[in-house]
Design an enzyme around this catalytic site. Sequence first.
Site, mmCIF file in Angstrom:
data_model
loop_
_atom_site.group_PDB
_atom_site.id
_atom_site.type_symbol
_atom_site.label_atom_id
_atom_site.label_comp_id
_atom_site.label_asym_id
_atom_site.label_seq_id
_atom_site.Cartn_x
_atom_site.Cartn_y
_atom_site.Cartn_z
ATOM 1 N N ALA A 11 44.146 16.290 -61.766
ATOM 2 C CA ALA A 11 43.944 15.099 -60.936
ATOM 3 C C ALA A 11 45.271 14.343 -60.962
ATOM 4 C CB ALA A 11 42.804 14.256 -61.490
ATOM 5 N N MET A 13 46.896 11.984 -62.483
ATOM 6 C CA MET A 13 47.703 11.766 -63.695
ATOM 7 C C MET A 13 48.265 13.088 -64.231
ATOM 8 S SD MET A 13 48.039 8.553 -64.548
ATOM 9 C CE MET A 13 48.494 8.558 -66.283
ATOM 10 N N ASN A 32 43.666 24.051 -63.537
ATOM 11 C CA ASN A 32 42.628 23.076 -63.215
ATOM 12 C C ASN A 32 41.305 23.829 -63.088
ATOM 13 O OD1 ASN A 32 42.169 20.176 -62.356
ATOM 14 N ND2 ASN A 32 41.170 21.289 -60.705
ATOM 15 N N ARG A 33 40.221 23.119 -63.347
ATOM 16 C CA ARG A 33 38.905 23.766 -63.321
ATOM 17 C C ARG A 33 38.666 24.437 -61.962
ATOM 18 N NH1 ARG A 33 33.335 21.472 -64.255
ATOM 19 N NH2 ARG A 33 34.193 19.614 -63.282
ATOM 20 N N SER A 34 38.968 23.699 -60.891
ATOM 21 C CA SER A 34 38.892 24.343 -59.576
ATOM 22 C C SER A 34 40.333 24.675 -59.172
ATOM 23 C CB SER A 34 38.248 23.413 -58.563
ATOM 24 O OG SER A 34 39.021 22.248 -58.447
ATOM 25 N N LYS A 75 39.067 13.442 -67.669
ATOM 26 C CA LYS A 75 38.354 12.201 -67.913
ATOM 27 C C LYS A 75 37.971 12.117 -69.396
ATOM 28 C CE LYS A 75 34.530 9.877 -65.457
ATOM 29 N NZ LYS A 75 34.175 8.953 -66.454
ATOM 30 N N SER A 128 50.854 5.460 -70.836
ATOM 31 C CA SER A 128 50.659 4.296 -69.978
ATOM 32 C C SER A 128 51.678 4.268 -68.859
ATOM 33 C CB SER A 128 50.783 3.003 -70.780
ATOM 34 O OG SER A 128 50.666 1.903 -69.898
ATOM 35 N N GLY A 130 50.275 4.341 -65.389
ATOM 36 C CA GLY A 130 49.590 4.707 -64.154
ATOM 37 C C GLY A 130 50.216 5.951 -63.528
ATOM 38 N N LYS A 182 47.311 2.803 -78.024
ATOM 39 C CA LYS A 182 47.131 2.703 -76.566
ATOM 40 C C LYS A 182 45.963 1.766 -76.234
ATOM 41 C CE LYS A 182 47.549 3.510 -72.145
ATOM 42 N NZ LYS A 182 46.338 3.325 -71.452
ATOM 43 N N HIS A 185 47.167 -1.646 -76.601
ATOM 44 C CA HIS A 185 48.013 -1.896 -75.417
ATOM 45 C C HIS A 185 47.140 -2.354 -74.241
ATOM 46 C CE1 HIS A 185 49.347 -0.515 -71.454
ATOM 47 N NE2 HIS A 185 50.589 -0.739 -71.839
ATOM 48 N N ASN A 186 46.059 -1.653 -74.030
ATOM 49 C CA ASN A 186 45.188 -2.016 -72.908
ATOM 50 C C ASN A 186 44.520 -3.373 -73.120
ATOM 51 O OD1 ASN A 186 45.842 0.545 -71.980
ATOM 52 N ND2 ASN A 186 43.832 0.862 -71.102
ATOM 53 N N GLU A 189 46.944 -5.801 -72.296
ATOM 54 C CA GLU A 189 47.043 -5.783 -70.824
ATOM 55 C C GLU A 189 45.965 -6.698 -70.211
ATOM 56 O OE1 GLU A 189 47.185 -1.744 -69.079
ATOM 57 O OE2 GLU A 189 45.438 -2.287 -67.886
ATOM 58 N N ARG A 446 26.030 -21.919 -95.890
ATOM 59 C CA ARG A 446 25.543 -20.590 -96.251
ATOM 60 C C ARG A 446 24.963 -20.600 -97.660
ATOM 61 N NH1 ARG A 446 29.262 -16.983 -97.014
ATOM 62 N NH2 ARG A 446 27.958 -15.180 -96.558
HETATM 63 C C1 6PG Z 1 47.942 2.116 -68.314
HETATM 64 C C2 6PG Z 1 46.697 1.417 -67.958
HETATM 65 C C3 6PG Z 1 45.624 2.375 -67.613
HETATM 66 C C4 6PG Z 1 44.508 1.739 -66.836
HETATM 67 C C5 6PG Z 1 43.338 1.341 -67.691
HETATM 68 C C6 6PG Z 1 42.779 -0.040 -67.545
HETATM 69 O O1 6PG Z 1 48.368 1.861 -69.417
HETATM 70 O O2 6PG Z 1 48.471 2.868 -67.512
HETATM 71 O O3 6PG Z 1 46.283 0.629 -69.023
HETATM 72 O O4 6PG Z 1 45.237 3.024 -68.757
HETATM 73 O O5 6PG Z 1 44.920 0.852 -65.922
HETATM 74 O O6 6PG Z 1 42.388 2.302 -67.399
HETATM 75 O O7 6PG Z 1 41.858 -0.077 -66.566
HETATM 76 P P1 6PG Z 1 40.576 -1.010 -66.497
HETATM 77 O O8 6PG Z 1 41.060 -2.355 -66.102
HETATM 78 O O9 6PG Z 1 39.792 -0.346 -65.402
HETATM 79 O O10 6PG Z 1 39.857 -0.975 -67.795
#
Ligand code: 6PG
Length: 476
Positions: A11, A13, A32-34, A75, A128, A130, A182, A185-186, A189, A446
């Site tokens: 796909a 990425m 790839n699978r297909s 995925k 990371s 995209g 990672k 990181h998200n 983000e 408590r």
């Molecule tokens: C990256 C991004 C990437 C993606 C996430 C967040 O580092 O390239 O973080 O991993 O944008 O899936 O997406 P969501 O906002 O849908 O959780």
Amino acid sequence: ARAQIGVTGLAVMGRNLARNFARHGYTVAVHNRSYGKTQSLIEEAGDEGDFVPSESMADFVASLERPRKVVIMVKAGAATDAVIDELLPLLEDGDIVVDAGNAHFPDTIRREEALRERGLHFVGTGVSGGEEGALLGPSIMPGGTRESYESLGPILEAISAKVDGTPCCTYVGPGGAGHFVKMVHNGIEYADMQLIAEAYDLLKRGLGATAAEIGQIFAEWNTGDLESFLIEITADVLQHVDAETGSAFVDIVLDQAEQKGTGRWTVQNGLDLGVPITGIAEATFARALSGGVPQREAARGTLPAHATDLQVTDRAAFIEDVRQALYASKVVAYSQGFDQIAAASAEHGWDVDRGAMARIWRGGCIIRARFLNRITEAYERDQQLPLLLADEYFTDAVGNGLPAWRRVVAQAAAAGIPAPAFSSSLAYYDGVRADRLPAALIQAQRDFFGAHTYRRTDREGTFHTLWSGDRTEQEA
Ligand code: 6PG
């Protein structure tokens, strides 16, 4: 066998990662699978480098030089396990399986253990940036054994983003360390995006400015301390006009933020470790609030505001206040995220170098930003730094912005403008720097209702007061 690295899962990425390897001179096995996706990759990008396409997994594996390096880009979740199961009987001792998807780190820990028992290396790696990053240079956060990094690392470093000639890829740590980093990181983000959104909202309501005008402000901010990919794209997005209606694009987008789950995982883990990542949590909950349609419908036009309109007399000063509040809140969110990395690293024995993480986030990834250099420098000054905010540079930077930050949070509250990440970051700041916290009262409560005991400020030990008796104190 002649391919140096293989990618299964083509796909967008996986396809772009494969092209990136090929463009850097590696012979890349692709699968790839297909088979259709494999064929279309060869048709469309086959001239970019040396690809070895295979229809079956067996041929794919057979086309790889040993020790084989197989990158799985499917995925996250069951699909990853399915591909691993298919690969296992085909691999031999010392081969390296790389999961480059957004896996949840406990899955990575589990998979790494299972493959290690089979004599294989499993490298869970964050990637990371995209689609574009995957093709042109992502930030790469590989975990797993050091031994696997010796042969895999140079290839990953070659295809990663570079900042000042330094690759945005380094060995993170064993087991689930790469995917953990990672994940954080998200989470950061999410916090960054929420803070930017709050700044936008305040500017919009305070200045009565159009999206395009606010876009200009962000473009201006992107020339200073806030310079970053997210600020840059915000400036761009805000100036974009919807072709169909002629309205500002941001004004026609439904205001319900979604997520795929990495922010949620970060918050869940923050709770597990007991690390207050309030910036990330508020950002994640703000998305949840925005998507809470029944609640919003019940509240809209029903709940009174008793707010006073934001009165902005000095526009330039207000813009500067919001900028400083954004910067300070952002530092808090990063400081918290790095605390989380330190806590997990200690818990799992990963020995993650936080300064190195900031360094590999300077380019390629979504949170890439100028100020990450400052974080690297802070951890270089003190590897064991207990709190990023306590580094001299950040103490000054945030301290200088404090009056503005307090004004913005106070104005937002008075005007009824939700600024959860701005205000909770400020509350965290004031909490962490406090001499004494009302946590003492919580401990007393408590002990009162549950005999949960407390410690004293004036001597060692653990105590309980006989609240329903004669109120004498016992050593517990
Ligand atoms: C990256 C991004 C990437 C993606 C996430 C967040 O580092 O390239 O973080 O991993 O944008 O899936 O997406 P969501 O906002 O849908 O959780």
